[in-house]
Write an enzyme that holds these catalytic residues in place. Structure first.
Site, PDB file in Angstrom:
ATOM      1  N   HIS A 161      25.746  28.519  17.651  1.00  0.00           N
ATOM      2  CA  HIS A 161      25.333  29.919  17.537  1.00  0.00           C
ATOM      3  C   HIS A 161      24.150  30.210  18.441  1.00  0.00           C
ATOM      4  O   HIS A 161      23.143  29.513  18.392  1.00  0.00           O
ATOM      5  CB  HIS A 161      24.961  30.267  16.089  1.00  0.00           C
ATOM      6  N   GLU A 211      22.024  33.489  19.093  1.00  0.00           N
ATOM      7  CA  GLU A 211      21.594  34.895  18.978  1.00  0.00           C
ATOM      8  C   GLU A 211      20.569  35.123  20.084  1.00  0.00           C
ATOM      9  O   GLU A 211      19.566  34.415  20.151  1.00  0.00           O
ATOM     10  CB  GLU A 211      20.984  35.158  17.597  1.00  0.00           C
ATOM     11  N   GLU A 252      28.117  41.953  19.183  1.00  0.00           N
ATOM     12  CA  GLU A 252      27.480  43.035  19.959  1.00  0.00           C
ATOM     13  C   GLU A 252      27.896  42.893  21.422  1.00  0.00           C
ATOM     14  O   GLU A 252      27.060  42.830  22.329  1.00  0.00           O
ATOM     15  CB  GLU A 252      25.944  43.024  19.819  1.00  0.00           C
ATOM     16  N   GLU A 266      33.117  40.645  18.477  1.00  0.00           N
ATOM     17  CA  GLU A 266      32.927  41.630  17.418  1.00  0.00           C
ATOM     18  C   GLU A 266      33.261  42.991  18.030  1.00  0.00           C
ATOM     19  O   GLU A 266      34.417  43.244  18.340  1.00  0.00           O
ATOM     20  CB  GLU A 266      31.492  41.541  16.884  1.00  0.00           C
ATOM     21  N   GLU A 306      30.206  42.246   7.613  1.00  0.00           N
ATOM     22  CA  GLU A 306      28.776  42.183   7.280  1.00  0.00           C
ATOM     23  C   GLU A 306      28.239  43.500   6.731  1.00  0.00           C
ATOM     24  O   GLU A 306      27.316  43.512   5.918  1.00  0.00           O
ATOM     25  CB  GLU A 306      27.970  41.748   8.517  1.00  0.00           C
TER      26      GLU A 306
HETATM   27  C1  NOJ Z   1      24.971  40.207  14.170  1.00  0.00           C
HETATM   28  C2  NOJ Z   1      26.275  39.500  14.080  1.00  0.00           C
HETATM   29  O1  NOJ Z   1      27.332  40.415  14.072  1.00  0.00           O
HETATM   30  C3  NOJ Z   1      26.265  38.665  12.843  1.00  0.00           C
HETATM   31  O2  NOJ Z   1      27.522  38.060  12.674  1.00  0.00           O
HETATM   32  C4  NOJ Z   1      25.172  37.657  12.937  1.00  0.00           C
HETATM   33  O3  NOJ Z   1      25.098  36.964  11.726  1.00  0.00           O
HETATM   34  C5  NOJ Z   1      23.828  38.313  13.192  1.00  0.00           C
HETATM   35  N1  NOJ Z   1      23.915  39.227  14.269  1.00  0.00           N
HETATM   36  C6  NOJ Z   1      22.773  37.296  13.522  1.00  0.00           C
HETATM   37  O4  NOJ Z   1      23.044  36.737  14.785  1.00  0.00           O
HETATM   38 CA    CA Z   2      27.164  43.031  14.433  1.00  0.00          CA
END
Ligand code: NOJ
Ligand code: CA
Length: 705
Positions: free
Chosen positions: A413, A415, A484, A502, A508
């Site tokens: 992952h 981010e 995103e 996504e 979520e």
């Molecule tokens: C947004 C993502 O859509 C989600 O899946 C993720 O858990 C969070 N960002 C943190 O990265």
């Molecule tokens: Ca998102």
């Protein structure tokens, strides 16, 4: 106003046709779709489209505006036109189906300005049985080298006030709920200031694509783009009075325009899908066909899979991404330092690994494993994430070796907190670090306003960043699931390491949105809108539908049976079983309904949409590659309904042992979401039955040979 324009052009068409004999029409192989191209008396290009002998796109003009250069619009002459046809079949390395037929007729019009500048522009149409695409090709030429496009004006002139399923033309996020209105009632500006979106910018009354419509005559249309490369994403500006749409590219305050291009250059394809049945929109592979073939070669390092993860527990507030301060996902604020509820611990990862290996789930995602999360929603997001350094309570090596021992594959992952420059600096070493540890896929994320300020998620600068990630990752044999992201435009054909993304309102939102989460009509709409562009990582499989022990005001707005159905309805080569391991337990054992998630395929030989209506319901059957087993999923909106199922798509002479997971008699998305019945059946080609779907419900069937 509209009528006058039409008559004027119709006359012009006759005149100019007399004067020259270049082919100006193209039709689909089945002759149902016809496009016509011409110039008006000012020399401006336009096109029209007929579907089943009726005009479906009326006279629609094309032009470009540039910085410091005259508009490219009038004064053209046709210097040549070329027709062609193609019919080929190619194979998807993973996908909704194995074989894809690419069958179209094409028309390329070569235009040149008559004035001194003599600028050249080619317009390339491809017409398929399921729709059409066209793009602008700027050939190499003396008077045009590098241009800054300030506007591309491609019109889509509609022939009625169609029913439309739309999201606003946000330059930063696609995670809006779909709206169902008449075209004349589209009001994107009313969707500004959504408190649940971390970055949003809606400058005008425009929609994002794919945008799907239904005419009064029952024709389905969907507008989108294919092969978005080195260009800005396209929104469609809406003229509610004249029932017209015009392309509006996402801009950049830094560039002072929309897209900077070096000529020769081809724009993305502007696409219109057309169908008599809603389900045909889903079965269409036109967007993929308009992309180039695979250029990265073998992608067998990526195996389609189901996965679990340390993920939902942060969204519902059980734990946090950061080690330090207990962030609150609801308010995007950081809590008291020193009250750690960190989710990504060695011990917790092992718990998920055990659950995965015991229940036939191949993958594990761990979010919050690396340092930087304490600042990820702050204003200083540049340089905060480190994609190599685990938190002190997460023993990376220990988790990796435990996963390996249990046959579970870890998904990385990353981010980025919308700081792509920080990411680009580390990408190379971060991917090497992954490969050195046997990790073959990464989920990326871009939460927040893009740094630098003035760039937007869907602008050219970010399109090029997402592309760079795909290319770097491909070089290192890594598959990418971007959150995103930029919208899918079929690039997975060229870069099949683009596995999922996504780019829509995912599960979520049910965990923390302040607007009640995703309503039951959400997914029956998404299947005919967002899903037309490509795979999406929705993350289904929540069994603890109400999760009252964590959040009283939030819940998933479907039945449990619908959560199962989503594994078939939603296409993605990676599908998450998103709930917590303990939520999959019932009376000390794994919930019997989990068996469907264990069994369901993720890579398909063929897919068939059995029925459906946009925004209401849909049933999809998919046959697994290798085993030949079938899986069926059906979902409905807030209305309960009876679905007639016939199995005539099965092969003659084959008998299947089937398990049906359906809403219980008293099931209801809100009042009784977990009421589920499981039945064993024997099914063959002649089988037929009806299934009752609860409000917000669904059903799933596994058919094993
Ligand atoms: C947004 C993502 O859509 C989600 O899946 C993720 O858990 C969070 N960002 C943190 O990265
Ligand atoms: Ca998102």
């Amino acid at each position: 106003m509209k009528k006058i324009a039409f008559i004027l052009c119709a006359t012009m068409f006759m005149v100019s046709c007399k004067d020259q004999s270049y082919p100006l029409n193209a039709e689909s192989p089945n002759s149902k779709i016809n496009i016509h191209f011409n110039l008006n008396n000012e020399g401006q290009p336009y096109y029209t489209v007929n579907f089943n002998n009726k005009t479906i796109i009326d006279t629609s003009y094309m032009s470009f505006q540039f910085k410091d250069l005259p508009t490219l619009k009038n004064d053209f002459k046709i210097v040549n036109s070329i027709v062609g046809t193609a019919d080929e079949t190619w194979q998807m390395p993973w996908g909704e189906q194995l074989n894809v037929r690419n069958h179209y007729n094409e028309l390329v019009i070569n235009l040149e300005e008559q004035s001194e500048t003599k600028r050249k522009l080619n317009i390339h149409f491809k017409v398929y049985d399921d729709g059409l695409g066209f793009r602008y090709e700027f050939p190499e030429q003396d008077h045009l080298k590098e241009v800054l496009i300030t506007d591309e004006n491609t019109e889509f002139n509609l022939t009625g006030d169609h029913k439309v399923w739309w999201i606003p033309g946000d330059w930063d996020i696609y995670e809006h709920l779909y709206n169902e209105t008449k075209f004349s009632e589209i009001n994107a500006l009313s969707k500004q200031n959504n408190p649940n979106l971390n970055a949003t910018y809606i400058p005008e009354n425009a929609v994002n694509t794919p945008v799907t419509m239904k005419t009064d005559e029952g024709v389905y249309l969907s507008f989108h783009e294919a092969d978005l490369t080195n260009y800005a994403g396209m929104t469609l500006k809406v003229d509610t009075e004249n029932l017209n749409m015009v392309s509006e590219l996402v801009g950049s305050d830094i560039l002072g325009g929309k897209a900077k291009i070096s000529i020769p250059f081809n724009t993305p394809w502007r696409t219109i899908q057309m169908a008599e049945k809603a389900g045909d929109l889903i079965e269409s592979k036109m967007i993929l066909n308009l992309n180039d073939p695979n250029i990265i070669g073998d992608v067998s390092y990526f195996t389609p899979m189901k996965y679990v993860g340390i993920w939902w527990e942060m969204h519902i507030g059980k734990s946090t991404w950061d080690l330090e301060g207990s962030q609150d996902m609801n308010t995007f604020t950081t809590g008291k330092v020193g009250t750690s509820r960190h989710g990504a611990t060695t011990e917790n990862a092992k718990k998920y690994i055990d659950f995965a290996s015991q229940n036939g789930i191949k993958g594990l995602l761990v979010e919050g494993w690396n340092t930087g999360w304490d600042k990820w929603i702050s204003n200083e997001r540049e340089g905060v994430f480190d994609f190599m350094t685990p938190y002190s309570d997460y023993n990376f090596e220990e988790v990796m070796s435990y996963a390996k021992e249990k046959g579970v594959e870890v998904i990385m992952h990353h981010e980025t907190s919308a700081a792509p420059r920080t990411y680009e600096k580390q990408m190379d070493v971060a991917y090497d670090f992954m490969k050195a540890n046997g990790i073959n896929s990464v989920k990326t994320g871009y939460v927040g306003k893009i740094i630098p300020k003035g760039e937007y998620h869907h602008g050219q600068w970010m399109v090029n960043h997402y592309q760079k990630v795909l290319e770097e990752a491909a070089n290192k044999k890594i598959a990418v699931n971007a959150h995103e992201p930029i919208k899918a435009t079929g690039k997975r054909r060229t870069y099949p390491n683009a596995i999922s993304r996504e780019g829509m309102r995912g599960q979520e939102f049910n965990a923390w949105a302040t607007d009640g989460g995703n309503p039951p009509s959400h997914l029956p709409t998404v299947a005919f809108t967002r899903m037309l562009s490509g795979p999406f990582d929705f993350t289904p499989g929540v069994f603890n539908i109400k999760f009252n022990e964590y959040k009283k005001d939030n819940q998933v707005n479907t039945t449990l049976a619908q959560q199962l159905a989503l594994y078939v309805v939603i296409y993605s080569p990676i599908e998450m079983a998103s709930d917590l391991p303990e939520h999959y337990m019932l009376h000390g054992k794994v919930h019997p309904a989990f068996q469907f998630i264990t069994d369901v395929g993720v890579d398909w030989q063929q897919s068939k949409v059995l029925n459906g209506e946009v925004g209401d319901f849909v049933t999809i059957a998919r046959q697994e590659r290798e085993t030949g087993n079938w899986f069926i999923g059906g979902i409905t909106d807030e209305h309960s309904r009876t679905i007639e199922l016939s199995f005539d798509f099965l092969e003659e002479g084959q008998t299947f042992q089937a398990v049906l997971y359906k809403d219980g008699k008293n099931a209801h998305w809100n009042n009784n979401p977990t009421d589920i019945e499981i039945e064993n059946l024997t099914i063959n080609k002649d089988s037929k039955f009806t299934i009752q779907l609860a409000a917000g419900g669904g059903f799933a069937i596994s058919l094993k040979k």
